[in-house]
Design an enzyme around this catalytic site. Structure first.
Site, PDB file in Angstrom:
ATOM      1  N   CYS A 117      13.966  28.851  83.639  1.00  0.00           N
ATOM      2  CA  CYS A 117      12.916  29.441  82.823  1.00  0.00           C
ATOM      3  C   CYS A 117      12.097  30.355  83.713  1.00  0.00           C
ATOM      4  O   CYS A 117      12.191  30.280  84.931  1.00  0.00           O
ATOM      5  CB  CYS A 117      12.029  28.351  82.218  1.00  0.00           C
ATOM      6  SG  CYS A 117      11.107  28.968  80.786  1.00  0.00           S
ATOM      7  N   LYS A 193      13.609  22.697  71.170  1.00  0.00           N
ATOM      8  CA  LYS A 193      12.431  22.484  72.014  1.00  0.00           C
ATOM      9  C   LYS A 193      11.203  22.897  71.212  1.00  0.00           C
ATOM     10  O   LYS A 193      11.059  24.048  70.806  1.00  0.00           O
ATOM     11  CB  LYS A 193      12.540  23.314  73.282  1.00  0.00           C
ATOM     12  CG  LYS A 193      11.312  23.198  74.164  1.00  0.00           C
ATOM     13  CD  LYS A 193      11.500  23.876  75.497  1.00  0.00           C
ATOM     14  CE  LYS A 193      10.220  23.812  76.299  1.00  0.00           C
ATOM     15  NZ  LYS A 193      10.347  24.483  77.589  1.00  0.00           N
ATOM     16  N   ARG A 203       2.482  21.038  82.507  1.00  0.00           N
ATOM     17  CA  ARG A 203       1.944  22.381  82.778  1.00  0.00           C
ATOM     18  C   ARG A 203       0.940  22.344  83.924  1.00  0.00           C
ATOM     19  O   ARG A 203       0.840  23.296  84.679  1.00  0.00           O
ATOM     20  CB  ARG A 203       1.353  22.981  81.499  1.00  0.00           C
ATOM     21  CG  ARG A 203       2.474  23.307  80.529  1.00  0.00           C
ATOM     22  CD  ARG A 203       1.986  23.994  79.279  1.00  0.00           C
ATOM     23  NE  ARG A 203       3.079  24.092  78.318  1.00  0.00           N
ATOM     24  CZ  ARG A 203       2.925  24.470  77.064  1.00  0.00           C
ATOM     25  NH1 ARG A 203       1.722  24.784  76.624  1.00  0.00           N
ATOM     26  NH2 ARG A 203       3.953  24.546  76.256  1.00  0.00           N
ATOM     27  N   GLU A 231      19.229  25.812  65.350  1.00  0.00           N
ATOM     28  CA  GLU A 231      19.182  26.095  66.792  1.00  0.00           C
ATOM     29  C   GLU A 231      20.335  25.407  67.528  1.00  0.00           C
ATOM     30  O   GLU A 231      20.958  25.983  68.411  1.00  0.00           O
ATOM     31  CB  GLU A 231      17.844  25.603  67.386  1.00  0.00           C
ATOM     32  CG  GLU A 231      16.641  26.441  67.022  1.00  0.00           C
ATOM     33  CD  GLU A 231      16.534  27.723  67.858  1.00  0.00           C
ATOM     34  OE1 GLU A 231      17.463  28.026  68.633  1.00  0.00           O
ATOM     35  OE2 GLU A 231      15.526  28.425  67.724  1.00  0.00           O
ATOM     36  N   LYS A 246      13.746  18.005  72.699  1.00  0.00           N
ATOM     37  CA  LYS A 246      12.574  17.822  73.544  1.00  0.00           C
ATOM     38  C   LYS A 246      11.307  18.180  72.777  1.00  0.00           C
ATOM     39  O   LYS A 246      11.293  19.234  72.137  1.00  0.00           O
ATOM     40  CB  LYS A 246      12.728  18.737  74.749  1.00  0.00           C
ATOM     41  CG  LYS A 246      11.514  18.858  75.611  1.00  0.00           C
ATOM     42  CD  LYS A 246      11.788  19.851  76.695  1.00  0.00           C
ATOM     43  CE  LYS A 246      10.508  20.033  77.468  1.00  0.00           C
ATOM     44  NZ  LYS A 246      10.571  21.087  78.399  1.00  0.00           N
ATOM     45  N   TYR A 310      10.895  10.617  83.606  1.00  0.00           N
ATOM     46  CA  TYR A 310      10.149  10.429  84.857  1.00  0.00           C
ATOM     47  C   TYR A 310      10.146   8.960  85.272  1.00  0.00           C
ATOM     48  O   TYR A 310       9.673   8.629  86.352  1.00  0.00           O
ATOM     49  CB  TYR A 310       8.714  10.952  84.685  1.00  0.00           C
ATOM     50  CG  TYR A 310       8.678  12.423  84.325  1.00  0.00           C
ATOM     51  CD1 TYR A 310       8.840  13.394  85.303  1.00  0.00           C
ATOM     52  CD2 TYR A 310       8.543  12.844  83.003  1.00  0.00           C
ATOM     53  CE1 TYR A 310       8.846  14.746  84.981  1.00  0.00           C
ATOM     54  CE2 TYR A 310       8.535  14.190  82.668  1.00  0.00           C
ATOM     55  CZ  TYR A 310       8.698  15.129  83.663  1.00  0.00           C
ATOM     56  OH  TYR A 310       8.717  16.474  83.343  1.00  0.00           O
TER      57      TYR A 310
END
Ligand code: PBG
Length: 325
Positions: A117, A193, A203, A231, A246, A310
């Site tokens: 990205c 997404k 972020r 999509e 996501k 995570y």
């Protein structure tokens, strides 16, 4: 009573025998936030338990990750200095490029995925370029994404994961990779997404919040389900090897749809906000640590084969505890 479902719940033997879904460390992908420098390991305040790391620190950690059952990493680059053209994203000696080469040299067997990205490399924090009229400049964005993908492939990456949500990017990246001689490099498309507030901690961690406006002109509207099917279908037609949904936990209908449509594996990304909420809830004593297992087995049950989380580093221990219950 002939119909007594509880007969199959009477002890752990039978419960394990009839378990419909299992979760194994083989299916887990661990996101990593890399930074420049040496010996850097600094905790990310918004993502308790996760660190910004320099490449050398990650390399030193590889044996520990292996011991914890982690065999696949998703790399994110976090740069202090960005530029208007995201040029730092495709430099031969860029952060992710060096990371791929060095990680592969240290542990050739590890499966390496890189998020693809522009928002972490571009000064305005957006995933795309804009025309002067503030429309998405699709051509320039795809050209740049293609350059980044190729530069990663040249370093020995196994899989690119475009997270930009630009139309046609999977086809473009596939073509660039194939022309460059990298047919074997796979594409995991962030297909569905959503423009989600659950990305908040990420972020902060990746310094990638847009400096103006938001991402609603390219990420999906949380109200839409049919659009996700579209999509996903488009990314499959364009050659995606894995399709991703996501965030994960509040989008399980989308995961189930993806699993139904796709003849390729579906990945679910349990994002930063989902992680942070669970961590805070556990710390506050509102829920127990078992909620982590429950959150992830739920994603498997919905149809995800691969899970990006995570929690990867603590998960093996959690799964062992779960198996002993
Ligand atoms: C970059 C990107 C984002 C995430 C993964 N890749 C942030 C965004 O789109 O704003 C979010 C990951 C997370 O929240 O854990 N486009």
């Amino acid at each position: 009573m002939s119909q007594l479902p509880t007969r199959l719940r009477r002890n752990s033997n039978i419960r394990n025998m009839v378990k419909e879904t299992r979760l194994s460390m083989d299916q887990i992908i661990y996101p990593i936030f890399l930074v420049e420098g040496n010996g850097v390991k600094s905790p990310i305040a918004s993502l308790k338990g996760q660190d910004h790391m320099s490449i050398d620190v990650l390399i030193d950690m590889l044996p520990e990750l292996k011991e914890k059952g982690i065999r696949s990493l998703l790399l994110f680059g976090t740069l202090e200095e960005k530029d208007a053209h995201a040029g730092c994203a495709y430099e031969e000696d860029g952060l992710i490029q060096r990371a791929i080469r060095q990680i592969k040299a240290a542990d050739p067997q590890i499966y390496l995925i890189a998020d693809l990205c522009l928002c972490q490399y571009k000064s305005d924090g957006h995933c795309c370029f804009f025309t002067e009229g503030q429309e998405i400049d699709r051509k320039k964005t795809l050209d740049t994404l293609g350059k980044v993908a190729l530069s990663y492939a040249e370093c020995g990456l196994d899989m690119v994961a475009p997270s930009d949500m630009m139309d046609g990017r999977v086809a473009h990246i596939r073509q660039v990779l194939d022309q460059g001689g990298y047919e074997g490099v796979a594409i995991m498309a962030y297909s569905a997404k959503y423009a989600s507030s659950f990305y908040g901690p990420f972020r902060d961690a990746a310094h990638s919040a847009p400096s103006f406006s938001d991402r609603k002109t390219y990420q999906m509207d949380p109200a839409n389900r049919l659009e996700a099917r579209r999509e996903i279908e488009l990314d499959l037609q364009e050659g995606a090897d894995v399709v991703m949904v996501k965030p994960a936990m509040v989008y399980q209908d989308i995961i189930a749809d993806a699993a139904q449509i796709a003849k390729v594996p579906v990945a679910a990304y349990q994002v930063s906000g989902e992680y942070a909420l669970l961590v805070q809830g556990i710390e506050a004593g509102i829920i127990t640590e078992r909620a982590i297992y429950e959150s992830l087995i739920g994603l498997r049950r919905s149809g995800a084969t691969l899970i990006i989380t995570y929690f990867a580093k603590t998960l093996q221990a959690i799964l062992e505890r779960e198996a002993s219950l």
